[in-house]
Structures are given as structure tokens and as C-alpha cells.
Write a protein that holds these residues in place. Structure first.
Motif, short mmCIF file in Angstrom:
data_model
loop_
_atom_site.label_atom_id
_atom_site.label_comp_id
_atom_site.label_asym_id
_atom_site.label_seq_id
_atom_site.Cartn_x
_atom_site.Cartn_y
_atom_site.Cartn_z
N GLY A 34 0.88 -1.21 0.09
CA GLY A 34 0.13 0.04 -0.03
C GLY A 34 0.91 1.20 -0.16
O GLY A 34 0.25 2.37 0.03
N ALA A 35 2.20 1.32 -0.12
CA ALA A 35 3.04 2.25 0.00
C ALA A 35 4.15 2.20 -1.06
O ALA A 35 4.71 1.16 -1.16
CB ALA A 35 3.48 2.39 1.56
N VAL A 36 4.52 3.25 -1.69
CA VAL A 36 5.71 3.34 -2.60
C VAL A 36 6.10 4.71 -2.04
O VAL A 36 5.47 5.57 -2.29
CB VAL A 36 5.28 3.48 -4.31
N SER A 37 7.56 4.68 -1.54
CA SER A 37 8.06 5.96 -1.30
C SER A 37 9.22 6.34 -2.17
O SER A 37 9.79 5.27 -2.60
CB SER A 37 8.62 5.92 0.30
N LYS A 78 16.55 -4.70 8.08
CA LYS A 78 15.94 -3.85 9.10
C LYS A 78 14.53 -3.56 8.91
O LYS A 78 13.80 -3.61 9.85
CB LYS A 78 16.64 -2.39 8.79
N TRP A 79 14.00 -3.77 7.64
CA TRP A 79 12.62 -3.70 7.53
C TRP A 79 12.04 -4.85 6.70
O TRP A 79 11.85 -4.83 5.38
CB TRP A 79 12.00 -2.26 6.55
N PRO A 80 11.93 -5.81 7.37
CA PRO A 80 11.59 -7.10 6.61
C PRO A 80 10.24 -7.20 5.49
O PRO A 80 10.30 -8.04 4.84
CB PRO A 80 11.36 -8.21 7.76
N SER A 81 9.57 -6.22 5.88
CA SER A 81 8.20 -6.06 5.05
C SER A 81 8.41 -5.46 3.65
O SER A 81 7.49 -5.57 2.95
CB SER A 81 7.05 -5.57 5.73
N VAL A 82 9.52 -4.95 3.62
CA VAL A 82 9.91 -4.33 2.16
C VAL A 82 9.78 -5.16 0.99
O VAL A 82 10.45 -6.38 1.24
CB VAL A 82 11.32 -3.30 2.29
N LYS A 83 9.00 -4.80 0.07
CA LYS A 83 9.07 -5.51 -1.13
C LYS A 83 9.81 -5.46 -2.09
O LYS A 83 11.05 -6.38 -2.39
CB LYS A 83 7.46 -5.42 -1.63
N HIS A 84 10.00 -4.26 -2.81
CA HIS A 84 10.90 -4.07 -3.81
C HIS A 84 11.70 -2.68 -3.65
O HIS A 84 11.16 -1.90 -2.96
CB HIS A 84 10.09 -3.88 -5.38
N ILE A 85 12.84 -2.72 -4.04
CA ILE A 85 13.78 -1.64 -3.84
C ILE A 85 14.33 -1.23 -5.36
O ILE A 85 14.88 -2.13 -6.14
CB ILE A 85 14.92 -1.82 -2.87
N ALA A 86 14.16 0.20 -5.73
CA ALA A 86 14.78 0.58 -6.97
C ALA A 86 16.00 1.87 -6.52
O ALA A 86 15.35 2.60 -5.89
CB ALA A 86 13.87 1.05 -7.76
N VAL A 87 17.12 1.63 -7.02
CA VAL A 87 18.20 2.69 -6.62
C VAL A 87 18.63 2.98 -8.33
O VAL A 87 19.56 1.92 -8.89
CB VAL A 87 19.15 2.21 -5.89
N HIS A 88 18.29 4.00 -9.09
CA HIS A 88 18.75 4.35 -10.16
C HIS A 88 19.68 5.77 -9.93
O HIS A 88 19.23 6.73 -9.27
CB HIS A 88 17.67 4.68 -11.49
N HIS A 109 2.89 -1.01 4.45
CA HIS A 109 2.53 0.26 5.02
C HIS A 109 3.77 1.36 4.83
O HIS A 109 5.02 1.03 4.60
CB HIS A 109 2.53 -0.04 6.62
N ARG A 110 3.40 2.56 4.88
CA ARG A 110 4.21 3.62 4.61
C ARG A 110 5.34 3.87 5.49
O ARG A 110 6.50 4.33 4.95
CB ARG A 110 3.55 4.91 4.43
N ALA A 111 5.26 3.51 6.75
CA ALA A 111 6.47 3.78 7.87
C ALA A 111 7.80 3.29 7.21
O ALA A 111 8.67 3.68 7.24
CB ALA A 111 5.99 3.35 8.97
N GLU A 112 7.69 1.79 6.93
CA GLU A 112 8.73 1.13 6.62
C GLU A 112 9.25 1.61 5.20
O GLU A 112 10.50 1.79 5.08
CB GLU A 112 8.46 -0.32 6.35
N SER A 113 8.46 1.95 4.10
CA SER A 113 9.22 2.42 2.86
C SER A 113 9.72 3.74 3.09
O SER A 113 10.75 3.94 2.50
CB SER A 113 8.16 2.29 1.79
N LEU A 114 9.16 4.52 3.91
CA LEU A 114 9.64 5.95 4.13
C LEU A 114 11.26 5.97 4.74
O LEU A 114 11.91 6.32 4.46
CB LEU A 114 8.61 6.90 4.94
#
Length: 155
Positions: A34-37, A78-88, A109-114
Motif C-alpha cells: 500500500g506504499a511506494v516511497s 532492518k525492514w523485513p516487510s519491504v517488497k521491492h527496492i529501486a536505486v537509479h 505500510h508507509r512507515a517502512e518504505s519511508l
């Protein structure tokens, strides 16, 4: 879609072409989140009273990619619920207002992605071998990241 079909992925890209916020954010979208930061670092037109014309980035590409992969692993610990990560990260010349770096993280949820996005950019600046040169009207300056551990250890 079974959640195993949407296994966590890392998207790392160092390139000289213009970065796309839409492209990077679409990489991390997941029906389970539900969150993309996002963090977008752009070139500003000034630094300490000097007019900046553009930035130029150089990298030790293979080492930079390895270090970014480590950052992604750390995020997942640190945040096991993080799904995908992109670094460009852009290399070469980056004009005023254009993106130098885009980081996107998805989570349920937003807290982990932020928190993960902030960790990513701060750790990238501290540990990844990417160098920035600011070009001014009549001079230039290689910039050292204040966070960079190897630069500060010699002082």
C-alpha cells in the motif's frame, strides 16, 4: 497472483541517460503493498553563493553496484516487510533540475518504505563510490559527501 510470484526484487541501475521517476516508481509497485516511497535528488542551480551550471558524476561502477546491493540487503534486514527496492543513479552530465538519483521502495505500510528510502539515500552517500563535480560559471569543484566514511577517516 500468488505472493511468491511477486518475490522481492532489487533494481539497480547506473546510467548516463536521463532518469525517469515514472519508470523507477513502476518497478516497485506491488499488489501486496500500500506504499511506494520515493526520493528524487535533483541538480540545483546554486551552492554557497556560486551559480551552478550543471553536475558531473563518475563512478567505479562495479564497486558502486556491489555497495548498493549491500544497502538493499541491509534494508531487508532492518525492514523485513519491504517488497521491492529501486536505486537509479545518473552518471555523466546532469543539468539543472534533472534527477541525479531516484530511489523507490514499496512495502505494505508507509512507515517502512519511508524509513527505508531515507536509509538508502543516506547510506548511498556515505558508502557508494560515486563522485560529484560541480561546474560553476568560471570554475569547478569535486564535492565530498559529508557522510562519506572514507573521506572523513583521513581527517
Amino acid at each position: 497472483m500468488d505472493e511468491s510470484e511477486d518475490a522481492p526484487k532489487d533494481f539497480i541501475n547506473l546510467k548516463s541517460a536521463k532518469l525517469s521517476v515514472d519508470e523507477v516508481s513502476e518497478l516497485v509497485v506491488s499488489p501486496y503493498c500500500g506504499a511506494v516511497s520515493l526520493f528524487i535528488g535533483t541538480t540545483r542551480n546554486n551552492f554557497e553563493g556560486k551559480k551552478v551550471i550543471h553536475l558531473e558524476y563518475e563512478a567505479y561502477t562495479s564497486m558502486a553496484e556491489t555497495e548498493i546491493k549491500k544497502i538493499c540487503r541491509d534494508v531487508r534486514q532492518k525492514w523485513p516487510s519491504v517488497k521491492h527496492i529501486a536505486v537509479h543513479h545518473r552518471l555523466g552530465v546532469v543539468p539543472i533540475t534533472e534527477a541525479s538519483v531516484i530511489i523507490a521502495v514499496s512495502s505494505p505500510h508507509r512507515a517502512e518504505s519511508l524509513e527505508a528510502v531515507m536509509y538508502c539515500i543516506n547510506t548511498l552517500k556515505a558508502s557508494v563510490p560515486i563522485w560529484k563535480k560541480e561546474i560553476y560559471e568560471d570554475e569547478y569543484s569535486w564535492k565530498e559527501n559529508k557522510e562519506c566514511f572514507w573521506a572523513n577517516s583521513e581527517k
